[in-house]
Design a protein around this motif. Structure first.
Motif: not given
Length: 616
Positions: A255-259, A287-293, A353-362
């Motif tokens: 996925e493409v992810i952003f806040k 990807r499944k278990y990792v993100a980069m931003s 504190g950047q909302g990255y946990e919502k990558i896991i569950v939104t």
């Protein structure tokens, strides 16, 4: 289990299906130098003149794309400290540019590899970019660390200034080939043009941090806008299921992810996409278990674009990755941001504190406020799971204990629904008599039914308030546990007991036997246990629902196990374990409630069934 409960269960399953389905040519501008004008043919000169006859508005001129000797780029319009109308400097600049074109300063390609406690990152002096990222949090079975960049020849964080692409420019770097970070370390890549202007790309590392501080400093020139490109995409760290299967890749994400505007978003698409203009806090991929931003110091009104890169081939169900670009205006004399490498361990990413946990569950747009309350439910379930693991270091046992707690919380709702269903089923003979007697008079039929309910103390709405409503209340908890067990990196590679060696994958015990589309990777045992327990759980609950049509009962007894087999055949074994334990709980619960809910079929709350006067 009455009709309403079954309908609710089917709805839960349907919603889960819907939720899952719901993750090089270089553009250079050519300098028309004096030597190039003399050596190039008229046709080639005309082509170069269209795109690179003179410096851009920002004064950035790159080497030509033809085969002649390439001149070094000239950086930027002059700053106040270096006036553009200084005739001596202009003359010197022209002379230097000419000399450079004749005898360019050749810089050999090289890389610098930096190792921290969290990752190993390789930087290239070609463009001064990131070439490779190897994360240490996700070793494979051979204890090898996975690469996160899909195409390391393209890499990430290419820079484009004022429309001129710097991805192929060679930077000077003075650093050893390998650096083990013990203290804060900064590595600088420097490009100096013929005028003495410099672009400095620096990367700052800490020993245990997940952020790399990337700063682009302009010295002696200025630029109005920039574009940051991530062309190499992101690679999956996990092994994909073999063969085609029903929902086999549902537990993998690209996925493409952003806040932006305080909301964390996840986007999946198969073409190209330009995202809404907004204030972006960070932009990246997962990807499944990792993100980069790319994480900015403050929200920026950037323009974000992405294009899907198809990686699926025969036997490889990889959903693909994306190339990503971020464009924005330059504010000041530098561009700075943090490049984040984030294994998706909930507690660690939430602490940023950047909302990255919502990558896991939104949360879902279909359920108002779910990005808050549903994420909170999932966080609490995961914390409960980790709490039990801290006491008994076995996630299989932790899943069983969490299942007991979840079912214990929801049991009062189930008891109320079961008692109501049982009471109504005991009135079925009287209801049948009323339906036959007053089949041509709906008003009298309704009056007789309501009198029958009143005399026996049965609330006709209890089958909804005690059945459908509790199912709606329970649904977020069940779905939260479902998503947590399917996505939590904590379960990756974790054994439970007996043959269950990895709770994050299907429990294949024999690879020599497979079922096309259902178990393509081999024979898994837990799904069959799921089928058997679901069959008996459905049969037991149906036997207590006398008000339900026998044909419907028979259909549900077989339909529910078949439907759950389709899910469980490719589920992570941690999820299947949860459902099996939940089935056993339901069977025992129904047996106890039926035993205590009156000894004869003709009593309700210890009293004999009373006929309505209108029936008599």
């Amino acid at each position: 289990m009455n009709k309403n409960t079954l309908i609710g269960s089917v709805l839960i399953a349907a919603i889960m299906i819907w939720w899952f389905s719901m993750t090089s040519a270089n553009n250079e501008a050519a300098e028309k130098a004096k030597l190039a004008k003399q050596a190039a043919a008229k046709e080639a000169a005309a082509q170069v003149a269209d795109s690179a006859e003179a410096p851009s508005a920002n004064g950035l001129v790159l080497p030509g794309s033809t085969a002649e000797v390439k001149a070094a780029p000239v950086l930027g319009a002059a700053t106040e400290s270096a006036p553009a109308n200084d005739s001596a400097k202009v003359a010197a600049s022209d002379s230097a540019a000419t000399d450079s074109a004749v005898a360019p300063n050749v810089i050999a390609p090289r890389t610098v590899t930096v190792e921290t406690d969290k990752f190993i990152m390789t930087l290239s002096n070609k463009g001064g970019k990131v070439q490779s990222v190897i994360v240490k949090a996700l070793p494979d079975s051979a204890n090898h660390f996975p690469e996160l960049i899909q195409d390391t020849t393209l890499g990430a964080l290419d820079l484009n200034l004022g429309g001129a692409d710097l991805s192929n420019v060679m930077f000077d770097v003075e650093a050893p080939e390998w650096i083990n970070v013990e203290n804060d370390t900064t590595i600088q890549f420097v490009f100096t043009d013929a005028n003495g202007n410099q672009l400095v790309r620096s990367y700052g590392f800490t020993k245990a941090g997940v952020a790399v501080r990337q700063v682009n400093k302009f010295k002696g020139f200025r630029v109005d806008k920039y574009e940051l490109s991530w062309k190499g995409g992101m690679k999956e760290t996990e092994e994909f299921p073999k063969g085609k299967s029903f929902g086999g890749t549902s537990y993998f994400f690209s996925e493409v992810i952003f806040k932006n505007n305080e909301i964390t978003e996840r986007e999946t698409f198969t073409d190209a996409m330009t995202f809404d203009n907004a204030n972006y806090y960070w932009v990246g991929m997962r990807r499944k278990y990792v993100a980069m931003s790319v994480q900015f110091d403050a929200p920026v009104p950037a323009q974000v674009k992405a294009k899907h890169i198809n990686l699926a081939t025969e036997g490889n169900p990889d959903p693909g990755t994306y190339s990503l670009s971020i464009a924005d205006a330059v504010r000041g004399d530098s561009i700075a941001y943090n490049f984040m490498v984030l294994p998706l361990e909930w507690g660690e990413v939430e602490a940023l504190g950047q909302g990255y946990e919502k990558i896991i569950v939104t949360g879902s747009k279909w359920f108002p406020g779910s990005s808050v309350w549903f994420v909170w439910i999932c966080a609490m379930l995961l914390k409960l799971l980790k709490f039990f693991y801290s006491i008994i270091p076995n996630y299989g046992v932790a899943i069983i204990l969490v299942t007991f707690i979840v079912r214990g919380i929801t049991t009062p709702f189930t008891i109320k629904q079961l008692k109501s269903t049982s009471a109504m089923s005991k009135l079925k003979p009287q209801l049948d008599e009323i339906n036959v007697k007053y089949r041509s008079d709906p008003q009298k039929k309704q009056a007789a039914i309501m009198e029958l309910y009143a005399k026996n103390g049965v609330n006709p709405l209890a089958s909804c308030t005690g059945g459908c409503l509790p199912m709606i209340i329970q649904m977020p908890i069940f779905m939260g546990l479902f998503f947590v067990l399917g996505r939590a990196v904590e379960l990756r590679g974790m054994p439970a007991f007996l043959w269950i060696t990895d709770l994050s994958r299907s429990d294949v015990i024999f690879h020599g036997f497979s079922i096309p589309f259902l178990m393509p990777d081999g024979f898994a045992l837990l799904p069959w246990i799921m089928v058997v327990t679901t069959y008996f759980q459905t049969k037991v609950t149906m036997s207590g629902n006398g008000a339900m049509d026998p044909a419907q009962q028979k259909m549900m007894v077989w339909m529910m196990p078949a439907m759950m087999f389709l899910f469980s055949a490719v589920m992570p074994s941690g999820l299947v374990l949860y459902w099996i334990v939940s089935n056993f709980w339901s069977i025992i619960q129904y047996k106890i409630i039926r035993r205590d809910n009156g000894s004869t079929p003709k009593t309700i709350n210890g009293k004999k069934v009373q006929d309505a006067e209108i029936v008599k």
